[in-house]
Design a protein around this motif. Structure first.
Motif, PDB file in Angstrom:
ATOM      1  N   LEU A   1       7.505  -3.943   5.919  1.00 46.73           N
ATOM      2  CA  LEU A   1       7.195  -4.861   4.814  1.00 46.73           C
ATOM      3  C   LEU A   1       7.574  -4.281   3.459  1.00 46.73           C
ATOM      4  O   LEU A   1       7.239  -3.144   3.136  1.00 46.73           O
ATOM      5  CB  LEU A   1       5.697  -5.195   4.811  1.00 46.73           C
ATOM      6  CG  LEU A   1       5.179  -6.023   5.995  1.00 46.73           C
ATOM      7  CD1 LEU A   1       3.662  -6.110   5.955  1.00 46.73           C
ATOM      8  CD2 LEU A   1       5.812  -7.418   5.983  1.00 46.73           C
ATOM      9  N   VAL A  29       0.836  -1.206   0.000  1.00 47.89           N
ATOM     10  CA  VAL A  29       0.000   0.000   0.000  1.00 47.89           C
ATOM     11  C   VAL A  29       0.874   1.260   0.000  1.00 47.89           C
ATOM     12  O   VAL A  29       0.601   2.230  -0.702  1.00 47.89           O
ATOM     13  CB  VAL A  29      -0.938  -0.050   1.237  1.00 47.89           C
ATOM     14  CG1 VAL A  29      -1.464   1.313   1.598  1.00 47.89           C
ATOM     15  CG2 VAL A  29      -2.077  -1.036   0.980  1.00 47.89           C
ATOM     16  N   LYS A  32     -11.769  -5.648  22.363  1.00 47.70           N
ATOM     17  CA  LYS A  32     -12.190  -4.232  22.384  1.00 47.70           C
ATOM     18  C   LYS A  32     -11.996  -3.567  21.024  1.00 47.70           C
ATOM     19  O   LYS A  32     -12.330  -2.398  20.858  1.00 47.70           O
ATOM     20  CB  LYS A  32     -11.370  -3.450  23.428  1.00 47.70           C
ATOM     21  CG  LYS A  32     -11.501  -3.952  24.846  1.00 47.70           C
ATOM     22  CD  LYS A  32     -12.798  -3.530  25.442  1.00 47.70           C
ATOM     23  CE  LYS A  32     -13.047  -4.231  26.777  1.00 47.70           C
ATOM     24  NZ  LYS A  32     -14.386  -4.037  27.313  1.00 47.70           N
ATOM     25  N   ALA A  33     -11.442  -4.266  20.061  1.00 50.50           N
ATOM     26  CA  ALA A  33     -11.171  -3.639  18.753  1.00 50.50           C
ATOM     27  C   ALA A  33     -12.438  -3.600  17.904  1.00 50.50           C
ATOM     28  O   ALA A  33     -13.226  -4.554  17.891  1.00 50.50           O
ATOM     29  CB  ALA A  33     -10.086  -4.421  18.017  1.00 50.50           C
ATOM     30  N   SER A  76     -11.574  -9.187  10.072  1.00 51.20           N
ATOM     31  CA  SER A  76     -10.183  -8.714  10.241  1.00 51.20           C
ATOM     32  C   SER A  76      -9.239  -9.856  10.550  1.00 51.20           C
ATOM     33  O   SER A  76      -9.509 -10.665  11.440  1.00 51.20           O
ATOM     34  CB  SER A  76     -10.092  -7.762  11.437  1.00 51.20           C
ATOM     35  OG  SER A  76     -10.997  -6.729  11.319  1.00 51.20           O
ATOM     36  N   GLY A  79      -2.719 -10.464  10.447  1.00 46.26           N
ATOM     37  CA  GLY A  79      -1.716  -9.856   9.555  1.00 46.26           C
ATOM     38  C   GLY A  79      -2.184  -8.512   9.027  1.00 46.26           C
ATOM     39  O   GLY A  79      -1.446  -7.522   9.042  1.00 46.26           O
ATOM     40  N   SER A  81      -3.472   0.099  14.817  1.00 50.31           N
ATOM     41  CA  SER A  81      -3.723  -1.213  15.441  1.00 50.31           C
ATOM     42  C   SER A  81      -3.582  -1.145  16.952  1.00 50.31           C
ATOM     43  O   SER A  81      -2.502  -0.872  17.477  1.00 50.31           O
ATOM     44  CB  SER A  81      -2.747  -2.266  14.907  1.00 50.31           C
ATOM     45  OG  SER A  81      -2.831  -3.432  15.692  1.00 50.31           O
ATOM     46  N   SER A  82      -4.681  -1.428  17.651  1.00 54.05           N
ATOM     47  CA  SER A  82      -4.583  -1.508  19.112  1.00 54.05           C
ATOM     48  C   SER A  82      -4.176  -2.919  19.543  1.00 54.05           C
ATOM     49  O   SER A  82      -3.717  -3.118  20.667  1.00 54.05           O
ATOM     50  CB  SER A  82      -5.893  -1.080  19.774  1.00 54.05           C
ATOM     51  OG  SER A  82      -6.995  -1.719  19.184  1.00 54.05           O
ATOM     52  N   VAL A  83      -4.327  -3.886  18.647  1.00 50.92           N
ATOM     53  CA  VAL A  83      -3.838  -5.238  18.931  1.00 50.92           C
ATOM     54  C   VAL A  83      -2.313  -5.178  19.086  1.00 50.92           C
ATOM     55  O   VAL A  83      -1.716  -5.858  19.924  1.00 50.92           O
ATOM     56  CB  VAL A  83      -4.249  -6.195  17.789  1.00 50.92           C
ATOM     57  CG1 VAL A  83      -3.736  -7.599  18.051  1.00 50.92           C
ATOM     58  CG2 VAL A  83      -5.777  -6.196  17.618  1.00 50.92           C
TER      59      VAL A  83
HETATM   60  C1  LIG Z   1     -14.772   1.288  12.137  1.00 49.80           C
HETATM   61  C2  LIG Z   1     -13.513   0.498  12.374  1.00 49.80           C
HETATM   62  C3  LIG Z   1     -13.005   0.422  13.651  1.00 49.80           C
HETATM   63  C4  LIG Z   1     -11.805  -0.277  13.893  1.00 49.80           C
HETATM   64  N1  LIG Z   1     -11.306  -0.304  15.163  1.00 49.80           N
HETATM   65  C5  LIG Z   1     -10.140  -0.944  15.402  1.00 49.80           C
HETATM   66  C6  LIG Z   1      -9.570  -0.977  16.725  1.00 49.80           C
HETATM   67  O1  LIG Z   1     -10.133  -0.465  17.685  1.00 49.80           O
HETATM   68  N2  LIG Z   1      -8.382  -1.614  16.884  1.00 49.80           N
HETATM   69  C7  LIG Z   1      -7.728  -2.233  15.856  1.00 49.80           C
HETATM   70  O2  LIG Z   1      -6.654  -2.789  16.073  1.00 49.80           O
HETATM   71  N3  LIG Z   1      -8.241  -2.216  14.607  1.00 49.80           N
HETATM   72  C8  LIG Z   1      -9.422  -1.601  14.358  1.00 49.80           C
HETATM   73  N4  LIG Z   1      -9.933  -1.604  13.085  1.00 49.80           N
HETATM   74  C9  LIG Z   1      -9.166  -2.282  12.014  1.00 49.80           C
HETATM   75  C10 LIG Z   1      -9.753  -3.626  11.598  1.00 49.80           C
HETATM   76  O3  LIG Z   1     -10.024  -4.397  12.728  1.00 49.80           O
HETATM   77  C11 LIG Z   1      -8.847  -4.442  10.629  1.00 49.80           C
HETATM   78  O4  LIG Z   1      -7.936  -5.197  11.370  1.00 49.80           O
HETATM   79  C12 LIG Z   1      -8.021  -3.689   9.669  1.00 49.80           C
HETATM   80  O5  LIG Z   1      -8.806  -2.682   9.078  1.00 49.80           O
HETATM   81  C13 LIG Z   1      -7.382  -4.556   8.580  1.00 49.80           C
HETATM   82  O6  LIG Z   1      -7.535  -5.951   8.651  1.00 49.80           O
HETATM   83  P1  LIG Z   1      -7.779  -6.793   7.336  1.00 49.80           P
HETATM   84  O7  LIG Z   1      -7.517  -8.232   7.631  1.00 49.80           O
HETATM   85  O8  LIG Z   1      -9.108  -6.464   6.755  1.00 49.80           O
HETATM   86  O9  LIG Z   1      -6.609  -6.265   6.419  1.00 49.80           O
HETATM   87  P2  LIG Z   1      -6.553  -5.912   4.861  1.00 49.80           P
HETATM   88  O10 LIG Z   1      -7.426  -4.757   4.546  1.00 49.80           O
HETATM   89  O11 LIG Z   1      -6.716  -7.121   4.021  1.00 49.80           O
HETATM   90  O12 LIG Z   1      -5.020  -5.481   4.753  1.00 49.80           O
HETATM   91  C14 LIG Z   1      -4.525  -4.360   5.448  1.00 49.80           C
HETATM   92  C15 LIG Z   1      -3.097  -4.121   4.983  1.00 49.80           C
HETATM   93  O13 LIG Z   1      -2.274  -5.216   5.332  1.00 49.80           O
HETATM   94  C16 LIG Z   1      -1.699  -5.831   4.168  1.00 49.80           C
HETATM   95  N5  LIG Z   1      -1.754  -7.246   4.505  1.00 49.80           N
HETATM   96  C17 LIG Z   1      -2.833  -7.989   4.824  1.00 49.80           C
HETATM   97  N6  LIG Z   1      -2.462  -9.211   5.226  1.00 49.80           N
HETATM   98  C18 LIG Z   1      -1.119  -9.240   5.156  1.00 49.80           C
HETATM   99  C19 LIG Z   1      -0.122 -10.225   5.441  1.00 49.80           C
HETATM  100  N7  LIG Z   1      -0.440 -11.425   5.944  1.00 49.80           N
HETATM  101  N8  LIG Z   1       1.166  -9.921   5.213  1.00 49.80           N
HETATM  102  C20 LIG Z   1       1.516  -8.708   4.748  1.00 49.80           C
HETATM  103  N9  LIG Z   1       0.633  -7.721   4.474  1.00 49.80           N
HETATM  104  C21 LIG Z   1      -0.667  -7.991   4.671  1.00 49.80           C
HETATM  105  C22 LIG Z   1      -2.541  -5.377   2.999  1.00 49.80           C
HETATM  106  O14 LIG Z   1      -1.809  -5.301   1.801  1.00 49.80           O
HETATM  107  C23 LIG Z   1      -2.950  -3.982   3.489  1.00 49.80           C
HETATM  108  O15 LIG Z   1      -1.918  -3.072   3.254  1.00 49.80           O
HETATM  109  C24 LIG Z   1     -11.124  -0.933  12.821  1.00 49.80           C
HETATM  110  C25 LIG Z   1     -11.665  -0.872  11.532  1.00 49.80           C
HETATM  111  C26 LIG Z   1     -12.827  -0.153  11.290  1.00 49.80           C
HETATM  112  C27 LIG Z   1     -13.355  -0.088   9.879  1.00 49.80           C
END
Ligand SMILES: Cc1cc2nc3c(=O)[nH]c(=O)nc-3n(C[C@H](O)[C@H](O)[C@H](O)COP(=O)(O)OP(=O)(O)OC[C@H]3O[C@@H](n4cnc5c(N)ncnc54)[C@H](O)[C@@H]3O)c2cc1C
Length: 335
Positions: A216, A23, A108-109, A118, A121, A172-174
């Motif tokens: 990365l 990204v 809590k996320a 989610s 990774g 990321s809060s994780v």
């Molecule tokens: C309203 C809202 C509230 C949220 N609140 C929180 C919160 O309180 N705490 C928190 O921690 N998160 C929060 N999130 C984030 C959410 O939980 C997701 O974890 C995050 O948006 C991305 O996870 P995903 O698996 O969908 O990743 P993706 O959208 O698939 O990928 C995200 C990025 O990681 C890369 N990627 C994905 N997997 C890998 C891998 N294995 N190796 C290398 N690169 C990789 C992708 O290329 C991209 O750049 C929130 C999201 C929203 C929309």
């Protein structure tokens, strides 16, 4: 409208062969093409909808077999595959019992629906939610620009420490809990080699490179996160504060991990999220607990010490008080 092709990876090798960008390689660049990895897809799709990235190809790694396992070995510790969802981590009984800080951070996320999608990774590699970064009209430091718009702008949710350049906070809060738990990130490099990186070395602070938030490179994939064994002497806790109880990122969060020997605190790890552009260890506060023990009085002292170097911006001084309160409370929860 730009056409996007989809590649369904069935092996890591296929995903690595196809994905030739991260990204971060798109942001602020005039020429923006390439193939990126998608796992849960939440952040990837948001960045596309915001007009910040326009990949030619999406490489779906969500269904690669073998990356969705959680395993525990009393000698080696915990291993969580990169495609394990936050819901699966939240519901894992061993994590609930042995790694309470991680369990609470995950639980809590976001929201239950988001946690179902989610992946671990994707969560670690998601980009900051700073609204200037997310706005295509603001060419900020992270997008190749020369200023941090938050400095003179709407900065109530921004960083209060290490905020001299970019003042965004890590989303990321994780990651906050993983930092306190001494986690390692397992990455497969482009040439197929496996490397294990301490989580504090996974984050890239903006003074090193503002264009990216993690190490990365194109074609590199997180395959797992490992955490050292948790003995009976370990106690941990995590607290997140937000503007809403759900559906939001952290305003401030803290994870505390203590190794106790009777009443003596052998080691203390205190990690702060949403305080700085990357998650931070509060090392001076940790020393207070190791040197003076763990009590309500030292919890308060440690919380004050953790915030002694805070440099809040015009509108986020209130976050200092929140951090002091949650650090104190999280330490007290381990007593
Ligand atoms: C309203 C809202 C509230 C949220 N609140 C929180 C919160 O309180 N705490 C928190 O921690 N998160 C929060 N999130 C984030 C959410 O939980 C997701 O974890 C995050 O948006 C991305 O996870 P995903 O698996 O969908 O990743 P993706 O959208 O698939 O990928 C995200 C990025 O990681 C890369 N990627 C994905 N997997 C890998 C891998 N294995 N190796 C290398 N690169 C990789 C992708 O290329 C991209 O750049 C929130 C999201 C929203 C929309």
């Amino acid at each position: 409208m730009k056409k996007i092709s989809w590649f369904e990876a069935t092996t890591l090798e296929e995903a690595q062969r196809e994905a030739n960008a991260t990204v971060s390689d798109f942001l602020g660049k005039e020429k923006a093409d390439g193939a990126i990895i998608k796992s849960g897809g939440i952040d990837v799709l948001d960045l596309m909808k915001e007009g910040l990235i326009a990949p030619d190809r999406i490489v779906n790694m969500r269904n690669i077999p073998g990356l969705d396992q959680i395993s525990y070995d009393p000698r080696k510790g915990l291993e969580i595959g990169a495609n394990v969802t936050l819901t699966e981590i939240e519901n894992n009984e061993g994590i609930q019992i042995n790694y309470l800080a991680l369990h609470r951070a995950v639980a809590k996320a976001a929201t239950p629906q988001l946690r179902n999608m989610s992946t671990l990774g994707g969560n670690l590699a998601q980009r900051t939610r700073c609204w200037y970064f997310r706005s295509i009209d603001h060419p900020c430091l992270r997008k190749g620009g020369f200023i941090c718009f938050a400095k003179q702008g709407e900065n109530e949710y921004h960083s209060i420490m290490n905020n001299g350049g970019c003042s965004s906070v890590y989303a990321s809060s994780v990651a906050t809990a993983l930092l306190a738990l001494d986690a390692q990130v397992v990455i497969v490099t482009k040439d197929g080699a496996k490397k294990q990186v301490a989580i504090n070395e996974f984050f890239v602070p903006p003074h090193v490179d503002a264009s990216r938030e993690n190490i990365l490179k194109p074609g590199e994939i997180i395959t797992a996160v490992t955490i050292p064994p948790s003995g009976r002497s370990q106690k941990s806790y995590y607290i997140k504060e937000g503007t809403r109880a759900s559906f939001d990122w952290a305003l401030a969060d803290v994870a505390v991990v203590l190794e106790m020997s009777g009443k003596k605190c052998k080691s203390a790890k205190i990690a702060l999220g949403a305080a700085a552009p990357v998650p931070l260890r509060a090392e001076a506060a940790e020393s207070v607990l190791v040197e003076e023990g763990v009590s309500p009085a030292t919890a308060k002292k440690a919380a004050d010490v953790a915030m002694q170097d805070a440099t809040p911006l015009e509108k986020n001084g209130y976050k200092v008080a929140i951090f002091k309160a949650i650090i104190k409370r999280a330490i007290e929860k381990t007593i």
